[in-house]
Design an enzyme around this catalytic site. Structure first.
Site, short mmCIF file in Angstrom:
data_model
loop_
_atom_site.label_atom_id
_atom_site.label_comp_id
_atom_site.label_asym_id
_atom_site.label_seq_id
_atom_site.Cartn_x
_atom_site.Cartn_y
_atom_site.Cartn_z
N ASP A 1 64.16 89.32 27.14
CA ASP A 1 64.90 88.60 28.18
C ASP A 1 66.34 89.09 28.11
OD1 ASP A 1 66.31 86.85 29.77
OD2 ASP A 1 65.35 85.04 28.98
N LYS B 1 73.37 91.36 42.72
CA LYS B 1 73.25 92.76 42.32
C LYS B 1 74.63 93.44 42.32
CE LYS B 1 70.04 94.92 41.52
NZ LYS B 1 69.41 95.23 40.21
N ALA C 1 65.08 93.00 36.90
CA ALA C 1 65.83 92.45 38.04
C ALA C 1 65.08 91.27 38.63
CB ALA C 1 66.04 93.51 39.12
N TYR C 2 65.84 90.38 39.24
CA TYR C 2 65.30 89.31 40.09
C TYR C 2 65.28 89.88 41.50
CZ TYR C 2 64.91 84.59 42.18
OH TYR C 2 64.50 83.47 42.87
N THR C 3 64.09 90.15 42.05
CA THR C 3 63.99 90.87 43.32
C THR C 3 63.40 90.03 44.45
OG1 THR C 3 61.85 91.78 42.66
CG2 THR C 3 63.82 93.10 42.19
N GLY D 1 57.29 95.89 35.14
CA GLY D 1 57.44 95.69 36.58
C GLY D 1 57.07 96.92 37.38
N TYR E 1 70.75 87.66 46.87
CA TYR E 1 70.25 88.80 46.09
C TYR E 1 71.29 89.91 46.04
CZ TYR E 1 67.56 93.06 45.14
OH TYR E 1 67.11 94.27 44.65
N LEU F 1 58.86 99.34 38.94
CA LEU F 1 59.50 100.59 38.54
C LEU F 1 59.31 100.86 37.06
CD1 LEU F 1 61.35 103.02 38.98
CD2 LEU F 1 63.32 101.47 38.76
#
Length: 301
Positions: free
Chosen positions: A42, A143, A74-76, A17, A139, A19
């Site tokens: 996963d 988090k 992460a799911y962003t 991803g 979101y 980052l």
């Protein structure tokens, strides 16, 4: 004569991803890095996570290195999370819970990356790590739940909150502005949301510095830290700086209000993060966001 730093073995879930790509690229000498993408690891699958952390521990021991995990998975998709909160929760909360449990049982320190969205966004001064959490989006809620899961796991774990991240990999605001600059005569950008633009190159360097610290004898005492580009601006100010960096006329960027640009997920009006905790831990503060943006353009030109 300088003493060489001990080698570390680094696992980076989310390694392909935005980052994660820079964490892998900047790892450098003395760092054995494995940076799998979600297709290869996963973090919502306990068996896969246990296997990955067990292999990390074994690789480290074989090489005489110190193991550490930096979680960049992460799911962003902030807007999509409003109608897909179950999936966002699986990745942002359940996944870190699984990862922290595996790290705890195998005595591997964990650095988990979080976000400014865990705050309400209505402050009048930079947020400190101990300020109350009050997320206003799906979101942000997921988090925040991930933070709780990590801190309550019993693992030697640190949370690092950051904000307004952009980099060479994946989609982000800077890339969007660059595309719009080539497509439109003018672009309207909100001028009533304020935060800290953070280049992944700088953030990755900071996380690698922290990773070395948490594997050593002098880890930060505070378990929640903030790491973001120094200074702050609005999205409008950021967009004008992007246009200038592209050699385009910043006057082509026009200010607008949040009300004129509605989104499914409400954006924080104020999400400036204080880096006082980062500095107090003896970690290198990130440079001003303007300097970082210039470095980004120099690297990607």
């Amino acid at each position: 004569m300088a003493v060489a730093e001990p080698a570390i073995a680094l696992l980076v879930p989310g390694g392909t991803g935005q980052l994660g790509g820079d964490l892998a690229a900047l790892a450098g000498p003395g760092v054995q890095v494995h940076a799998p993408g979600s297709a290869d690891l996963d973090i919502t699958r306990p068996g896969a996570v246990i296997e990955a952390v067990t292999e990390l521990r074994a690789r480290a021991e074989a090489a005489g290195a110190r193991p550490v995990v930096v979680n960049a998975a992460a799911y962003t998709a902030v807007d999509a999370a409003e109608t897909d909160e179950e999936r966002a929760f699986a990745i942002n909360a359940d996944g870190p819970r699984v990862l922290a449990a595996a790290c705890s049982s195998r005595r591997v320190p964990l650095v988990h990356v979080s976000t400014d969205y865990v705050f309400a966004g209505d402050a009048d001064r930079p947020y400190e790590p101990g300020d109350p959490l009050a997320p206003r989006t799906a979101y942000g809620r997921t988090k925040a739940a991930g933070e709780d899961a990590v801190l309550g796991s019993g693992a030697r774990a640190w949370i690092v909150r950051t904000s307004w991240v952009y980099g060479e990999h994946g989609g982000n605001f800077v890339k969007t502005m660059a595309r719009l600059e080539s497509e439109r005569d003018t672009v309207s950008v909100v001028d009533d949301q304020r935060g800290c633009p953070t280049w992944t190159g700088d953030l990755a360097a900071g996380l690698l510095e922290l990773a070395r610290r948490v594997t050593g004898d002098d880890p930060p005492a505070e378990r929640v830290l903030h790491c973001a580009g120094a200074g702050d601006t609005t999205w409008f100010g950021f967009a004008r700086a992007v246009f200038a960096g592209l050699g385009a006329d910043p006057e082509r960027v026009r200010p607008c209000t949040t009300g004129e640009f509605p989104r499914p997920a409400p954006r924080p009006a104020y999400s400036v993060l204080s880096d006082a905790s980062w500095r107090a831990a003896g970690l290198t503060p990130l440079p001003p966001w303007q300097k970082a943006l210039g470095e980004y353009f120099a690297r990607t030109a």
